[in-house]
Design a protein around this motif. Sequence first.
Motif, PDB file in Angstrom:
ATOM      1  N   PHE A 135      -2.197  -1.803   7.272  1.00 54.04           N
ATOM      2  CA  PHE A 135      -2.069  -3.239   6.994  1.00 54.04           C
ATOM      3  C   PHE A 135      -3.223  -4.071   7.558  1.00 54.04           C
ATOM      4  O   PHE A 135      -3.821  -3.715   8.575  1.00 54.04           O
ATOM      5  CB  PHE A 135      -0.769  -3.758   7.613  1.00 54.04           C
ATOM      6  CG  PHE A 135       0.451  -3.004   7.149  1.00 54.04           C
ATOM      7  CD1 PHE A 135       0.953  -3.189   5.862  1.00 54.04           C
ATOM      8  CD2 PHE A 135       1.086  -2.100   7.982  1.00 54.04           C
ATOM      9  CE1 PHE A 135       2.067  -2.485   5.429  1.00 54.04           C
ATOM     10  CE2 PHE A 135       2.203  -1.392   7.562  1.00 54.04           C
ATOM     11  CZ  PHE A 135       2.697  -1.585   6.284  1.00 54.04           C
ATOM     12  N   ALA A 136      -3.446  -5.217   6.906  1.00 52.91           N
ATOM     13  CA  ALA A 136      -4.336  -6.233   7.481  1.00 52.91           C
ATOM     14  C   ALA A 136      -3.679  -6.738   8.772  1.00 52.91           C
ATOM     15  O   ALA A 136      -2.448  -6.660   8.923  1.00 52.91           O
ATOM     16  CB  ALA A 136      -4.520  -7.374   6.492  1.00 52.91           C
ATOM     17  N   GLU A 137      -4.487  -7.258   9.684  1.00 53.15           N
ATOM     18  CA  GLU A 137      -3.994  -7.514  11.045  1.00 53.15           C
ATOM     19  C   GLU A 137      -2.730  -8.383  11.096  1.00 53.15           C
ATOM     20  O   GLU A 137      -1.783  -8.080  11.817  1.00 53.15           O
ATOM     21  CB  GLU A 137      -5.094  -8.132  11.905  1.00 53.15           C
ATOM     22  CG  GLU A 137      -4.641  -8.257  13.360  1.00 53.15           C
ATOM     23  CD  GLU A 137      -5.771  -8.557  14.309  1.00 53.15           C
ATOM     24  OE1 GLU A 137      -6.916  -8.785  13.832  1.00 53.15           O
ATOM     25  OE2 GLU A 137      -5.515  -8.577  15.522  1.00 53.15           O
TER      26      GLU A 137
ATOM     27  N   TYR B 207       0.841  -1.198   0.000  1.00 50.60           N
ATOM     28  CA  TYR B 207       0.000   0.000   0.000  1.00 50.60           C
ATOM     29  C   TYR B 207       0.877   1.249   0.000  1.00 50.60           C
ATOM     30  O   TYR B 207       1.345   1.676   1.051  1.00 50.60           O
ATOM     31  CB  TYR B 207      -0.903   0.023   1.227  1.00 50.60           C
ATOM     32  CG  TYR B 207      -1.825  -1.165   1.332  1.00 50.60           C
ATOM     33  CD1 TYR B 207      -2.936  -1.260   0.497  1.00 50.60           C
ATOM     34  CD2 TYR B 207      -1.591  -2.170   2.259  1.00 50.60           C
ATOM     35  CE1 TYR B 207      -3.786  -2.344   0.594  1.00 50.60           C
ATOM     36  CE2 TYR B 207      -2.432  -3.253   2.357  1.00 50.60           C
ATOM     37  CZ  TYR B 207      -3.530  -3.343   1.523  1.00 50.60           C
ATOM     38  OH  TYR B 207      -4.372  -4.412   1.618  1.00 50.60           O
ATOM     39  N   SER B 208       1.115   1.803  -1.173  1.00 45.94           N
ATOM     40  CA  SER B 208       1.886   3.040  -1.234  1.00 45.94           C
ATOM     41  C   SER B 208       0.928   4.214  -1.408  1.00 45.94           C
ATOM     42  O   SER B 208      -0.093   4.091  -2.091  1.00 45.94           O
ATOM     43  CB  SER B 208       2.857   2.988  -2.405  1.00 45.94           C
ATOM     44  OG  SER B 208       3.325   4.283  -2.673  1.00 45.94           O
ATOM     45  N   HIS B 209       1.266   5.341  -0.801  1.00 44.64           N
ATOM     46  CA  HIS B 209       0.434   6.537  -0.930  1.00 44.64           C
ATOM     47  C   HIS B 209       0.985   7.476  -2.002  1.00 44.64           C
ATOM     48  O   HIS B 209       0.736   8.680  -1.967  1.00 44.64           O
ATOM     49  CB  HIS B 209       0.340   7.245   0.424  1.00 44.64           C
ATOM     50  CG  HIS B 209      -0.589   6.563   1.386  1.00 44.64           C
ATOM     51  ND1 HIS B 209      -0.482   5.243   1.720  1.00 44.64           N
ATOM     52  CD2 HIS B 209      -1.662   7.029   2.070  1.00 44.64           C
ATOM     53  CE1 HIS B 209      -1.438   4.926   2.578  1.00 44.64           C
ATOM     54  NE2 HIS B 209      -2.164   5.984   2.808  1.00 44.64           N
TER      55      HIS B 209
ATOM     56  N   CYS C 236      -5.053   1.087   1.726  1.00 46.48           N
ATOM     57  CA  CYS C 236      -4.919   0.326   2.974  1.00 46.48           C
ATOM     58  C   CYS C 236      -5.874  -0.873   2.955  1.00 46.48           C
ATOM     59  O   CYS C 236      -6.722  -0.976   2.066  1.00 46.48           O
ATOM     60  CB  CYS C 236      -5.216   1.210   4.189  1.00 46.48           C
ATOM     61  SG  CYS C 236      -6.946   1.627   4.369  1.00 46.48           S
ATOM     62  N   ALA C 237      -5.690  -1.732   3.945  1.00 48.37           N
ATOM     63  CA  ALA C 237      -6.579  -2.891   4.091  1.00 48.37           C
ATOM     64  C   ALA C 237      -7.870  -2.459   4.791  1.00 48.37           C
ATOM     65  O   ALA C 237      -7.917  -1.396   5.411  1.00 48.37           O
ATOM     66  CB  ALA C 237      -5.871  -3.970   4.904  1.00 48.37           C
ATOM     67  N   LEU C 238      -8.869  -3.296   4.676  1.00 46.60           N
ATOM     68  CA  LEU C 238     -10.148  -3.046   5.338  1.00 46.60           C
ATOM     69  C   LEU C 238     -10.103  -3.740   6.701  1.00 46.60           C
ATOM     70  O   LEU C 238      -9.918  -4.954   6.773  1.00 46.60           O
ATOM     71  CB  LEU C 238     -11.239  -3.672   4.459  1.00 46.60           C
ATOM     72  CG  LEU C 238     -12.654  -3.168   4.548  1.00 46.60           C
ATOM     73  CD1 LEU C 238     -12.756  -1.683   4.269  1.00 46.60           C
ATOM     74  CD2 LEU C 238     -13.522  -3.952   3.554  1.00 46.60           C
ATOM     75  N   HIS C 239     -10.243  -2.965   7.757  1.00 47.12           N
ATOM     76  CA  HIS C 239     -10.167  -3.604   9.084  1.00 47.12           C
ATOM     77  C   HIS C 239     -10.712  -2.663  10.153  1.00 47.12           C
ATOM     78  O   HIS C 239     -10.778  -1.443   9.934  1.00 47.12           O
ATOM     79  CB  HIS C 239      -8.718  -3.985   9.423  1.00 47.12           C
ATOM     80  CG  HIS C 239      -7.774  -2.822   9.404  1.00 47.12           C
ATOM     81  ND1 HIS C 239      -7.744  -1.875  10.395  1.00 47.12           N
ATOM     82  CD2 HIS C 239      -6.839  -2.431   8.502  1.00 47.12           C
ATOM     83  CE1 HIS C 239      -6.837  -0.966  10.111  1.00 47.12           C
ATOM     84  NE2 HIS C 239      -6.275  -1.275   8.960  1.00 47.12           N
TER      85      HIS C 239
END
Length: 232
Positions: free
Chosen positions: A117-119, A6-8, A186-189
């Motif tokens: 990040f994802a967990e 995940y780069s911004h 980003c990840a969904l969390h």
Amino acid sequence: MKRTRYSHERVAGCYEALARIYSRGRIGAAKASQIEEMRAGDRVLYAGVGGGEDALLAARRGVRLSAVDLSPAMLRALRRRLDGEGLAGELIVGDVLEHRAEEPYDLVAANFFLNVFAEEVMLRVLAHLASQVRPGGKLLVADFAPPGQGSTSVCTSARTPARTSAWVHALYYRPVNLAAWALRLCALHPIYDYVPAAARLGLSLRRRRRFRLGRSGPELYESLVFERPALP
Ligand SMILES: C[S@@+](CC[C@H](N)C(=O)[O-])C[C@H]1O[C@@H](n2cnc3c(N)ncnc32)[C@H](O)[C@@H]1O
């Protein structure tokens, strides 16, 4: 383990301004609150530094600054800021999981970074960063505050954190998490509570400060100071 990067990069020019508007300045305040932990000459790593408004404050304080980020555009913005004030910093384009300095750092800061990040990956990144803090050094984390008060935390701020309800957090946080996920940022969390995870890595919580949205709004952000035990 397969891992999404995940780069911004695409939002480097507007990320901090959007964060300022969305949080009414509280994201910046949570990051700035950590600077008092730093002394001139400390070796400090900023992980996922982005445009580095916090790293700039650290450099002004006289720390020996290192920063790593996947996004060259973010690091160019930070370099311009440092150059503008004649400040030095080692800026590294790359994956934080592939960065390890020869000597551990006095302080490592992960601000609004672990929540990308994802967990499962977040726990790996947290462990990797903790392992780069010298004994007696500190890991600093500013991020969204989980709802309520984590039972394992120690609060040394002036007042006890409010029990902000889960639905307030959900309404505030979910849409932005969803939008960032759709943009592959980003990840969904859900909002993470880093305190139990850090405790499992042997870090002790020294300070937890919460930041309200507005003068009397919900406490939606926090700044955490963890310490790695000194050697006997
Ligand atoms: C949500 S932004 C936060 C930036 C900054 N810390 C702040 O508070 O404004 C997350 C940053 O982490 C960077 N990033 C994402 N994954 C990374 C990785 N694996 N290694 C290094 N940087 C990464 C992104 O490029 C982005 O600049």
